[in-house]
Design a protein around this motif. Structure first.
Motif, short mmCIF file in Angstrom:
data_model
loop_
_atom_site.label_atom_id
_atom_site.label_comp_id
_atom_site.label_asym_id
_atom_site.label_seq_id
_atom_site.Cartn_x
_atom_site.Cartn_y
_atom_site.Cartn_z
N LYS A 115 -42.46 -79.32 -27.05
CA LYS A 115 -41.38 -78.39 -27.38
C LYS A 115 -40.56 -77.96 -26.17
O LYS A 115 -39.59 -77.25 -26.31
CB LYS A 115 -41.96 -77.14 -28.06
CG LYS A 115 -42.61 -77.41 -29.41
CD LYS A 115 -43.15 -76.14 -30.02
CE LYS A 115 -43.77 -76.40 -31.38
NZ LYS A 115 -44.31 -75.14 -31.98
N SER A 132 -38.36 -75.16 -28.12
CA SER A 132 -37.92 -75.10 -29.51
C SER A 132 -38.62 -73.95 -30.24
O SER A 132 -38.54 -73.85 -31.45
CB SER A 132 -38.19 -76.43 -30.22
OG SER A 132 -39.56 -76.75 -30.17
N ASP A 162 -34.26 -72.28 -30.48
CA ASP A 162 -34.07 -73.62 -29.93
C ASP A 162 -33.23 -73.51 -28.67
O ASP A 162 -32.00 -73.45 -28.73
CB ASP A 162 -33.39 -74.54 -30.94
CG ASP A 162 -34.29 -74.86 -32.12
OD1 ASP A 162 -35.45 -75.23 -31.87
OD2 ASP A 162 -33.84 -74.74 -33.27
N ASN A 164 -31.81 -75.16 -25.58
CA ASN A 164 -31.56 -76.51 -25.08
C ASN A 164 -31.34 -76.59 -23.58
O ASN A 164 -31.74 -77.56 -22.94
CB ASN A 164 -30.33 -77.10 -25.78
CG ASN A 164 -30.54 -77.30 -27.26
OD1 ASN A 164 -31.65 -77.55 -27.70
ND2 ASN A 164 -29.48 -77.18 -28.04
N CYS A 178 -28.11 -72.55 -26.74
CA CYS A 178 -29.01 -72.71 -27.88
C CYS A 178 -28.39 -73.56 -28.98
O CYS A 178 -27.19 -73.81 -28.99
CB CYS A 178 -29.37 -71.35 -28.48
SG CYS A 178 -30.34 -70.29 -27.41
N GLN A 179 -29.22 -73.98 -29.91
CA GLN A 179 -28.78 -74.59 -31.15
C GLN A 179 -28.93 -73.54 -32.23
O GLN A 179 -30.00 -73.36 -32.79
CB GLN A 179 -29.61 -75.83 -31.47
CG GLN A 179 -29.12 -76.59 -32.69
CD GLN A 179 -27.78 -77.26 -32.44
OE1 GLN A 179 -27.56 -77.86 -31.40
NE2 GLN A 179 -26.89 -77.16 -33.41
#
Length: 208
Positions: A115, A132, A162, A164, A178-179
């Protein structure tokens, strides 16, 4: 691939070697001696010495507490003390061997190596780990982990679990990409004074 700027050509690294791991490279780093560290998807870490053109292979071994935690390797980087990190594992050299040193006993429980998406060392030596499953910060002075996760009831919380990418700007501020499922909340800046985040609008649907 390796780019030769003198000859102005690109060559396949594996074409010049007899051995080739049955995997693909997920991350690359260079230590202070010029060795190239290759993190792989499911074959651990490969360390290439360009002087001798030799390749060493380090894998996870459940029976060896000093081996890698996982065959799948996340980000690789060198910190300000020239120590190499493989995800959340600090690698120290001892008697010409590489041993993985757990920062705390909580690492195995808190982190799934699969993760880990991004890692950053800030100017005071704290280690920020984007996963994540939220953002975590390791304070070397207190030997303590701090976890930041999204809380829909808190406007100052991180917008998504999440994480990134991470970046520290010239003023020492930590930026987080982030997502996120929320519109215009993929980019945020950590505010140390309040222990929360300021959100900045970006194009919705792309993520950072």
């Amino acid at each position: 691939y390796r780019i030769d700027s003198t000859r102005k050509n690109i060559e396949s690294f594996w074409d010049r070697r007899k051995e080739s791991p049955n995997t693909f490279v997920t991350s690359i780093g260079e230590d202070n001696e010029g060795n190239i560290w290759l993190g792989t998807f499911n074959s651990g870490v490969l360390i290439y010495d360009p002087k001798s053109e030799t390749l060493r292979h380090y894998e996870a071994n459940p029976s060896d507490p000093r081996s890698l935690l996982n065959q799948r390797v996340g980000p690789i980087y060198r910190d300000q003390s020239n120590l190499m990190w493989v995800g959340v594992e600090r690698v120290e050299r001892l008697r010409k061997q590489f041993h993985t040193v757990r920062m705390t006993s909580e690492v195995t429980d808190c982190f799934d190596c699969n993760k880990v998406l991004s890692v950053l060392e800030d100017r005071v030596g704290n280690i920020w780990v984007g996963t994540s499953d939220g953002l975590r910060c390791y304070d070397r002075h207190t030997n303590r982990w701090i976890t930041y996760r999204h809380n829909p009831k808190d406007a100052r919380s991180i917008s998504s679990n999440d994480v990134n990418t991470l970046c520290e700007d010239r003023y020492g501020r930590i930026w987080v990409g982030c997502q996120s499922e929320s519109p215009n909340q993929d980019l945020q800046r950590f505010e140390s004074s309040v222990g929360g985040f300021t959100h900045f609008p970006v194009l919705y649907g792309y993520g950072v």
